[in-house]
Scaffold this active site. Sequence first.
Site, PDB file in Angstrom:
ATOM      1  N   ASP A 102      -1.085   0.341 -11.409  1.00 46.33           N
ATOM      2  CA  ASP A 102      -0.599  -0.977 -10.998  1.00 46.33           C
ATOM      3  C   ASP A 102      -0.967  -2.018 -12.045  1.00 46.33           C
ATOM      4  O   ASP A 102      -1.226  -3.182 -11.701  1.00 46.33           O
ATOM      5  CB  ASP A 102      -1.135  -1.381  -9.610  1.00 46.33           C
ATOM      6  N   HIS A 141       3.624  -1.838 -14.348  1.00 40.77           N
ATOM      7  CA  HIS A 141       4.488  -2.996 -14.616  1.00 40.77           C
ATOM      8  C   HIS A 141       4.522  -3.224 -16.125  1.00 40.77           C
ATOM      9  O   HIS A 141       3.481  -3.482 -16.724  1.00 40.77           O
ATOM     10  CB  HIS A 141       3.949  -4.254 -13.919  1.00 40.77           C
ATOM     11  N   HIS A 148       5.189  -1.067  -1.303  1.00 39.98           N
ATOM     12  CA  HIS A 148       4.110  -2.053  -1.316  1.00 39.98           C
ATOM     13  C   HIS A 148       3.764  -2.279   0.155  1.00 39.98           C
ATOM     14  O   HIS A 148       4.487  -2.973   0.869  1.00 39.98           O
ATOM     15  CB  HIS A 148       4.544  -3.352  -1.992  1.00 39.98           C
ATOM     16  N   HIS A 171       2.389   4.179 -11.462  1.00 39.92           N
ATOM     17  CA  HIS A 171       2.701   2.812 -10.993  1.00 39.92           C
ATOM     18  C   HIS A 171       2.358   1.839 -12.118  1.00 39.92           C
ATOM     19  O   HIS A 171       1.194   1.526 -12.349  1.00 39.92           O
ATOM     20  CB  HIS A 171       1.892   2.479  -9.744  1.00 39.92           C
ATOM     21  N   HIS A 187      -0.922   1.789  -4.438  1.00 44.80           N
ATOM     22  CA  HIS A 187      -2.191   1.057  -4.589  1.00 44.80           C
ATOM     23  C   HIS A 187      -2.951   0.877  -3.275  1.00 44.80           C
ATOM     24  O   HIS A 187      -3.156  -0.234  -2.801  1.00 44.80           O
ATOM     25  CB  HIS A 187      -1.974  -0.301  -5.285  1.00 44.80           C
ATOM     26  N   LYS A 190      11.798   1.272  -5.016  1.00 43.30           N
ATOM     27  CA  LYS A 190      10.597   0.539  -4.607  1.00 43.30           C
ATOM     28  C   LYS A 190      10.921  -0.462  -3.501  1.00 43.30           C
ATOM     29  O   LYS A 190      11.865  -1.240  -3.619  1.00 43.30           O
ATOM     30  CB  LYS A 190      10.016  -0.205  -5.825  1.00 43.30           C
TER      31      LYS A 190
HETATM   32  C1  NCD Z   1       2.112  -7.031  -9.249  1.00 39.71           C
HETATM   33  C2  NCD Z   1       2.816  -7.835 -10.351  1.00 39.71           C
HETATM   34  O1  NCD Z   1       2.215  -8.777 -10.879  1.00 39.71           O
HETATM   35  O2  NCD Z   1       3.938  -7.483 -10.708  1.00 39.71           O
HETATM   36  N1  NCD Z   1       0.917  -7.715  -8.839  1.00 39.71           N
HETATM   37  C3  NCD Z   1      -0.152  -7.166  -8.214  1.00 39.71           C
HETATM   38  O3  NCD Z   1      -1.058  -7.909  -7.853  1.00 39.71           O
HETATM   39  N2  NCD Z   1      -0.257  -5.870  -8.008  1.00 39.71           N
HETATM   40  C4  NCD Z   1       3.053  -6.787  -8.139  1.00 39.71           C
HETATM   41  C5  NCD Z   1       2.590  -5.714  -7.189  1.00 39.71           C
HETATM   42  O4  NCD Z   1       2.592  -4.520  -7.504  1.00 39.71           O
HETATM   43  O5  NCD Z   1       2.190  -6.069  -6.076  1.00 39.71           O
HETATM   44 ZN    ZN Z   2       2.501  -2.996  -8.645  1.00 40.48          ZN
END
Ligand code: NCD
Ligand code: ZN
Length: 358
Positions: free
Chosen positions: A260, A28, A149, A26, A187, A112
């Site tokens: 995450d 970003h 999520h 996971h 998460h 997702k």
């Molecule tokens: C994530 C993001 O900033 O893209 N933020 C987070 O708090 N985890 C989005 C997500 O996975 O919820």
């Molecule tokens: Zn995330």
Amino acid sequence: MIPFWFTEYLRVNMESITIIQPDDFHLHLRDEEALNSIVHDSARQFARAIVMPNLKPPVTSVEIAMDYRKRILACLSEDTNFQPLMTLYLTDKTSSEDIDDIENSEHVHAVKYYPAGATTNSEFGVTNLEKSYPVLEKMRDAGVPLLIHGEVTDPDVDPFDREKVFIENVLAPLIQKFEGLKVVLEHITTREAVDFIIQGPATLAATITPQHLLYNRGALFKNGLRPHYYCLPVLKREEHRQAIVNAAISGNEKFFLGTDSAPHAIGDKENDCGCAGIYSAFNALEIYTQIFDEQGCLDKLELFASVNGAKFYGLAVNTHKVTLVKQSWDIPKSLPFGYSELIPLMAGETLQWKLQTA
Ligand code: NCD
Ligand code: ZN
């Protein structure tokens, strides 16, 4: 050639551990300058990563995902073998043809689901999951995992209860209705989530982040309001943190590593309406290792970090190995992030484990 007894010695030696190279299930990675400044951190530690599709606009088709994948790989030098595993963002417009495209793609691995309004860039998310039932049926039949999520967005539900209520009201009926659909509850943050995953079918699994292993919700308010500890789902009570730790170190194949890691520029965090997201990709593997060491469970790290996730996704386990050594090092107070900076997880603190570079 390294003798067998020496590699065995390394494996069990208290001061170092050698494991199959982990994957991050996971992540970003953002885009453009931001992408370029962070992707190397993940590539230093992980062989592969499930790349989240919540760009602006979101990644909604295989074609868009393939372009994004190219931009990710273009940031990396040829000697890194980091593989981005792409995902699509489920919207009200996602069609059965999109799932056909995933089936025919080597590089797109999952879809997702963000309930609309649940988190950063989730405004394109699904408004009513029933509209997506035909797509979910198709995913079930094609073996494409749905990544969730898991928080309700109802403003009347207390933010600390949103995961629990989501499990009761949305996830439990969904699992019943779509028997056989592979689902990853991303998460996880609560004891209820841990119990639900353990009791669920083999097609149900969960990722666990470093921050939810490290901290309870007290971290958000330590000597003042701490925006760099704010992510979604929000940190919970200590009893929940302990349940998450026990799940991670249990070796149970339903729990695996997903950072995450979600970077935001410092100004977007230290703001009167600060963004949710914690940047953990800089040092995630070392943090997980430290936590497993503190729990006396280093022997379970490889399952959690390198084996369980790959198995769930039907991927081959990596062949390359990595070694972590017990050696203290200082985490920088900030890191470059596009045209700005960000504050990484454990900024200014000392970690006791370090990944050895080749
Ligand atoms: C994530 C993001 O900033 O893209 N933020 C987070 O708090 N985890 C989005 C997500 O996975 O919820
Ligand atoms: Zn995330």
